[in-house]
Write an enzyme that holds these catalytic residues in place. Structure first.
Site, PDB file in Angstrom:
ATOM      1  N   ALA A 130       0.792  -1.225   0.000  1.00  8.68           N
ATOM      2  CA  ALA A 130       0.000   0.000   0.000  1.00  8.68           C
ATOM      3  C   ALA A 130       0.823   1.273   0.000  1.00  8.68           C
ATOM      4  CB  ALA A 130      -0.923   0.007   1.218  1.00  8.68           C
ATOM      5  N   ASN A 196       0.570  -4.057   8.086  1.00  2.00           N
ATOM      6  CA  ASN A 196       1.590  -4.636   7.222  1.00  2.00           C
ATOM      7  C   ASN A 196       2.521  -3.565   6.666  1.00  2.00           C
ATOM      8  OD1 ASN A 196       1.173  -7.535   7.154  1.00  2.00           O
ATOM      9  ND2 ASN A 196      -0.753  -7.121   6.125  1.00  2.00           N
ATOM     10  N   HIS A 226      -0.708   7.216   4.345  1.00  2.00           N
ATOM     11  CA  HIS A 226       0.543   6.685   4.876  1.00  2.00           C
ATOM     12  C   HIS A 226       1.624   7.753   4.726  1.00  2.00           C
ATOM     13  CE1 HIS A 226      -1.373   2.720   4.763  1.00  2.00           C
ATOM     14  NE2 HIS A 226      -1.757   3.028   3.546  1.00  2.00           N
TER      15      HIS A 226
END
Length: 273
Positions: A130, A196, A226
């Site tokens: 991601a 993760n 993120h």
């Protein structure tokens, strides 16, 4: 004319049949040089796997039940799937790509997977999933890193079913709430379905125990955000990405599924950007 040493086709086995795996299979369905022939699933879930992938994909409950040669295994099943089946593929000499990077926060499992890869002459590839900038972070590690931090912001729904529910009223948040602050190892172990990315960043950079992580539920956003900051001999960088979740699963990033497809195609292309 085939070129010696190049992979001309891939015979693939999947671990898991959830939203990420289903996306991957759909994206590869029209490739004449890719065949997804097997899926490893839990006992009693064979019919669900057939429904997800179609009749051409054969469900099994153990890697040893696969009687044909496999060129590549793909793990999209989460930590339990990698823990249950990853070592068996690697010992068999089958390269394995995974998005369950947080499972390696379990030091014993990490050792087992590494030993299995050595024994089988295979390779375990941890996908960036991601988040981006992992190539830059891994390169910066060569010269030495002084600090790496990671902040994950998700809508409250993205944290449902996690320890965040014990700390925050996710349904009534009116402002951002931080529900975890600590090491990447602790984040990956406590949030196996959500952190993760924290493990990916840590494994590429300063390690699971040195990488600092904050996890935030933010009612003002509708994407998974993120943020990475890193400093070292190379200089410093900051990186932010806002990723959409898969429509079928608010906990899974669409970019994660896309990164799996890209990794598969990289094995077939003569030039890799």
């Amino acid at each position: 004319m085939p070129v010696e040493g190049r992979i001309e086709a891939l015979h693939i086995a999947m671990i898991g049949h959830g939203p990420i795996a289903s996306y991957v299979v759909r994206q590869l369905a029209d490739r004449p040089d890719v065949t997804v022939a097997w899926v490893v699933c839990r006992a009693g879930r064979e019919d669900a796997a057939k429904t997800a992938f179609g009749p051409k994909v054969h469900p099994v409950v153990r890697v040893d039940d696969i009687g044909e040669a496999v060129d590549l295994a793909i793990d999209c099943a989460g930590h339990d799937g990698l823990r249950s089946h990853g070592a068996a593929f690697l010992r068999r000499g089958v390269d394995l790509i995974t998005v369950s990077n947080g499972a390696l926060a379990d030091a014993e499992l990490a050792e087992i997977l590494e030993a299995s890869a050595f024994a089988g002459g295979a390779q375990l590839e941890l996908l960036s999933g991601a988040v981006g900038a992992i190539d830059a972070l891994a390169a910066a590690k060569i010269g030495g890193l002084a600090r790496v931090s990671y902040v994950a912001r998700k809508p409250p729904a993205g944290w449902k079913g996690t320890p965040a529910e014990l700390l925050l009223d996710l349904g009534r948040l009116t402002k951002p709430g931080c529900h975890f602050e600590g090491s990447a190892r602790e984040a990956a172990l406590r949030y196996p379905k959500n952190a993760n990315v924290a493990a990916t960043i840590a494994l590429a950079g300063t390690g699971l125990d040195e990488t600092q992580v904050r996890l935030i539920a933010d009612p003002a956003i509708d994407a998974n955000c993120h943020e990475i900051e890193a400093e070292g001999a190379f200089g410093k960088f900051s990186f932010k990405i806002e990723g959409n979740p898969l429509p079928d699963n608010p906990k899974s990033s669409a970019l994660t599924a896309m990164s799996v497809v890209r990794s598969v195609l990289n094995r077939l292309e003569p030039v890799i950007p």
